[in-house]
Scaffold this motif. Structure first.
Motif, PDB file in Angstrom:
ATOM      1  N   MET A  60       0.473  -1.389  -0.157  1.00 12.55           N
ATOM      2  CA  MET A  60      -0.462   0.019   0.169  1.00 12.55           C
ATOM      3  C   MET A  60       0.725   1.142   0.100  1.00 12.55           C
ATOM      4  N   ALA A  61       1.401   1.192   0.897  1.00 15.31           N
ATOM      5  CA  ALA A  61       2.806   2.040   1.104  1.00 15.31           C
ATOM      6  C   ALA A  61       3.066   2.499  -0.702  1.00 15.31           C
ATOM      7  N   ARG A  62       3.966   1.816  -0.686  1.00 15.38           N
ATOM      8  CA  ARG A  62       5.053   1.454  -1.611  1.00 15.38           C
ATOM      9  C   ARG A  62       3.701   2.240  -3.420  1.00 15.38           C
ATOM     10  N   MET A  63       2.448   2.103  -3.662  1.00  8.06           N
ATOM     11  CA  MET A  63       1.682   2.471  -4.522  1.00  8.06           C
ATOM     12  C   MET A  63       1.611   3.471  -4.178  1.00  8.06           C
ATOM     13  N   HIS A  64       0.739   3.901  -3.457  1.00  9.53           N
ATOM     14  CA  HIS A  64       0.725   5.196  -2.549  1.00  9.53           C
ATOM     15  C   HIS A  64       1.765   6.033  -3.539  1.00  9.53           C
ATOM     16  N   ASN A  65       3.001   6.279  -2.768  1.00  8.44           N
ATOM     17  CA  ASN A  65       4.425   6.566  -2.862  1.00  8.44           C
ATOM     18  C   ASN A  65       4.905   6.905  -4.244  1.00  8.44           C
ATOM     19  N   LEU A  66       4.374   5.724  -5.311  1.00  7.14           N
ATOM     20  CA  LEU A  66       4.985   5.946  -6.695  1.00  7.14           C
ATOM     21  C   LEU A  66       3.775   6.599  -7.615  1.00  7.14           C
ATOM     22  N   SER A  67       2.495   6.958  -6.916  1.00  8.68           N
ATOM     23  CA  SER A  67       1.576   7.873  -7.241  1.00  8.68           C
ATOM     24  C   SER A  67       0.983   9.134  -7.126  1.00  8.68           C
ATOM     25  N   VAL A  68       2.474   9.037  -6.041  1.00  4.91           N
ATOM     26  CA  VAL A  68       2.149  10.576  -5.836  1.00  4.91           C
ATOM     27  C   VAL A  68       3.901  11.016  -6.275  1.00  4.91           C
ATOM     28  N   ALA A  69       4.551  10.251  -6.558  1.00  5.96           N
ATOM     29  CA  ALA A  69       5.629  10.640  -6.931  1.00  5.96           C
ATOM     30  C   ALA A  69       5.770  11.156  -9.043  1.00  5.96           C
TER      31      ALA A  69
END
Length: 190
Positions: A60-69
């Motif tokens: 969840m954190a990885r995909m969220h951070n990818l979306s922010v990036a």
């Protein structure tokens, strides 16, 4: 077996000489037993499945951070793809947490069912001129005990060890980037 369980559960209700005091004492102890049994079950299930929970939260954190990036880079297509995956990962993590919570409260309906068999239709004096049903007394005791126990779990033997493992796991978890980070100006380069 039912008679033995009933005898054990009714014993605290008969300790005081007063029936009303016995009801409150017995209900309080039944709520406490339900809370402890639920917490033991919760800790065991969490310990058994902690790697799974950690993977779900990490994804969840990885995909969220990818979306922010992706938003930060101005890539709308990458954002949509990453955000879709982040939402799916959040749903999995959320419902895993909900299932874990339900493990902690499983004794409550059994306690209420037993109380119903013993005390259905009886009002217990509460305030002058007002009475309460068994379920209101039990749930009131259970909720108050749950709130009071929240800061104590880490101090209790056994429970404290599991709490420390849970905190260590949370500390190692990947941090979610805040959307507000996008509004901050970039640091000047030297």
């Amino acid at each position: 077996m039912n008679e033995l369980l009933d005898a054990v559960l009714i014993a605290p209700f008969r300790l005081p000489g007063n029936a009303v005091a016995g009801f409150y004492l017995g209900t309080f102890l039944l709520a406490l037993a339900s809370l402890l049994l639920g917490r033991v079950t919760y800790d065991l299930v969490w310990l058994f499945n902690r790697r799974h929970y950690a993977r779900e939260e990490a994804e969840m954190a990885r995909m969220h951070n990818l979306s922010v990036a992706a938003i930060e880079a101005g890539d709308k297509a990458a954002y949509k793809a990453a955000n879709k995956e982040a939402n799916e990962a959040f749903g999995k993590s959320f419902f895993a947490g909900a299932a874990l919570f339900s493990v902690s409260v499983w004794p409550v309906p059994f306690a209420l069912a037993w109380l119903s068999g013993r005390f259905e239709g009886l009002d217990v004096p509460f305030l002058p001129g007002h009475g309460l049903r068994y379920n209101a007394v039990f749930l009131g005791c259970y909720i108050l005990l749950r709130l009071a126990a929240w800061p104590l779990w880490q101090k209790l033997p056994g429970f404290g060890r599991v709490e420390r493992v849970r905190r260590d796991t949370a500390a190692r978890r990947a941090k979610l980037r805040a959307w507000t980070d996008l509004a901050k100006p970039a640091a000047p380069r030297e």
